[in-house]
Design a protein around this motif. Structure first.
Motif, PDB file in Angstrom:
ATOM      1  N   ARG A 110       6.114  -8.140  95.868  1.00 55.48           N
ATOM      2  CA  ARG A 110       5.437  -6.945  96.378  1.00 55.48           C
ATOM      3  C   ARG A 110       6.174  -5.681  95.968  1.00 55.48           C
ATOM      4  O   ARG A 110       5.558  -4.700  95.557  1.00 55.48           O
ATOM      5  CB  ARG A 110       5.339  -7.023  97.900  1.00 55.48           C
ATOM      6  N   ASN A 111       7.487  -5.691  96.082  1.00 54.37           N
ATOM      7  CA  ASN A 111       8.270  -4.513  95.710  1.00 54.37           C
ATOM      8  C   ASN A 111       8.103  -4.190  94.226  1.00 54.37           C
ATOM      9  O   ASN A 111       7.990  -3.020  93.852  1.00 54.37           O
ATOM     10  CB  ASN A 111       9.740  -4.699  96.066  1.00 54.37           C
ATOM     11  N   ASN A 114       4.635  -2.727  93.891  1.00 51.37           N
ATOM     12  CA  ASN A 114       4.608  -1.351  94.417  1.00 51.37           C
ATOM     13  C   ASN A 114       5.244  -0.377  93.444  1.00 51.37           C
ATOM     14  O   ASN A 114       4.737   0.733  93.247  1.00 51.37           O
ATOM     15  CB  ASN A 114       5.305  -1.280  95.771  1.00 51.37           C
ATOM     16  N   THR A 117       2.805   0.227  90.689  1.00 51.67           N
ATOM     17  CA  THR A 117       1.528   0.780  91.109  1.00 51.67           C
ATOM     18  C   THR A 117       1.625   2.213  91.620  1.00 51.67           C
ATOM     19  O   THR A 117       0.804   3.057  91.268  1.00 51.67           O
ATOM     20  CB  THR A 117       0.910  -0.113  92.207  1.00 51.67           C
ATOM     21  N   TYR A 118       2.609   2.477  92.453  1.00 49.96           N
ATOM     22  CA  TYR A 118       2.645   3.758  93.156  1.00 49.96           C
ATOM     23  C   TYR A 118       3.489   4.820  92.473  1.00 49.96           C
ATOM     24  O   TYR A 118       3.618   5.925  92.996  1.00 49.96           O
ATOM     25  CB  TYR A 118       3.106   3.546  94.601  1.00 49.96           C
ATOM     26  N   HIS A 119       4.024   4.547  91.289  1.00 53.64           N
ATOM     27  CA  HIS A 119       4.852   5.547  90.608  1.00 53.64           C
ATOM     28  C   HIS A 119       4.043   6.780  90.188  1.00 53.64           C
ATOM     29  O   HIS A 119       4.619   7.819  89.886  1.00 53.64           O
ATOM     30  CB  HIS A 119       5.564   4.936  89.392  1.00 53.64           C
ATOM     31  N   ILE A 126       2.217   9.777  98.757  1.00 53.72           N
ATOM     32  CA  ILE A 126       2.138   8.421  99.321  1.00 53.72           C
ATOM     33  C   ILE A 126       1.988   8.500 100.836  1.00 53.72           C
ATOM     34  O   ILE A 126       1.179   7.765 101.426  1.00 53.72           O
ATOM     35  CB  ILE A 126       3.364   7.585  98.913  1.00 53.72           C
ATOM     36  N   SER A 130      -1.252   7.176 102.821  1.00 52.26           N
ATOM     37  CA  SER A 130      -1.084   6.202 103.900  1.00 52.26           C
ATOM     38  C   SER A 130      -1.754   6.681 105.174  1.00 52.26           C
ATOM     39  O   SER A 130      -2.461   5.923 105.855  1.00 52.26           O
ATOM     40  CB  SER A 130       0.404   5.952 104.145  1.00 52.26           C
TER      41      SER A 130
END
Length: 143
Positions: A110-111, A114, A117-119, A126, A130
């Motif tokens: 997951r890390n 993430n 994906t989220y960079h 973020i 959220s």
């Protein structure tokens, strides 16, 4: 504005399909058969132990579906069931050492996901995303 709202809804469906694809790959790498099993393990870890009814509410599924998912996790020795000491009618679920091990493997996957994906977002974006998505989920749960 209606067209923008429709596009957002359709984007959510596309995102859901993409996340299901990536999630299915991650869970299969650690021997799970569904993303829901991952969510259940995470929920139990975050809550220490939880009743099947509470899990059902958290996952937004029927008690029958939840019982089936929990039984599969129990067969894999990832969770254990026990009677609630305060209410004998309630069954509680606790994660096993093997369940923690599988969850830790998933956490690493997951890390990595993430990070890839989220960079495209900064930390503030973020946090806003959220918050917006959390509010949207809560709103839809009431509908």
């Amino acid at each position: 504005m209606e067209e923008v709202k429709t596009n957002i809804t359709l984007d959510f469906f596309r995102i859901s399909n993409l996340l299901n694809r990536y999630g299915a790959k991650m869970v299969s790498e650690v021997g799970l058969t569904s993303i829901q099993q991952w969510v259940i393990l995470r929920t139990i870890i975050n809550r220490v132990d939880i009743s099947i009814g509470e899990l059902k509410e958290e996952m937004l599924v029927t008690k029958q579906n939840m019982t089936g998912m929990i039984n599969r996790l129990q067969q894999l020795n990832l969770v254990t069931l026990f009677q609630d000491p305060e209410d004998k009618r309630r069954t509680r679920v606790k994660i096993t050492e093997e369940g923690i091990h599988v969850y830790e493997q998933l956490k690493s996957l997951r890390n990595d996901f993430n990070a890839q994906t989220y960079h495209i977002y900064n930390d503030q974006e973020i946090m806003v995303l959220s918050d917006l998505l959390g509010r949207f989920v809560e709103h839809l749960k009431v509908e």
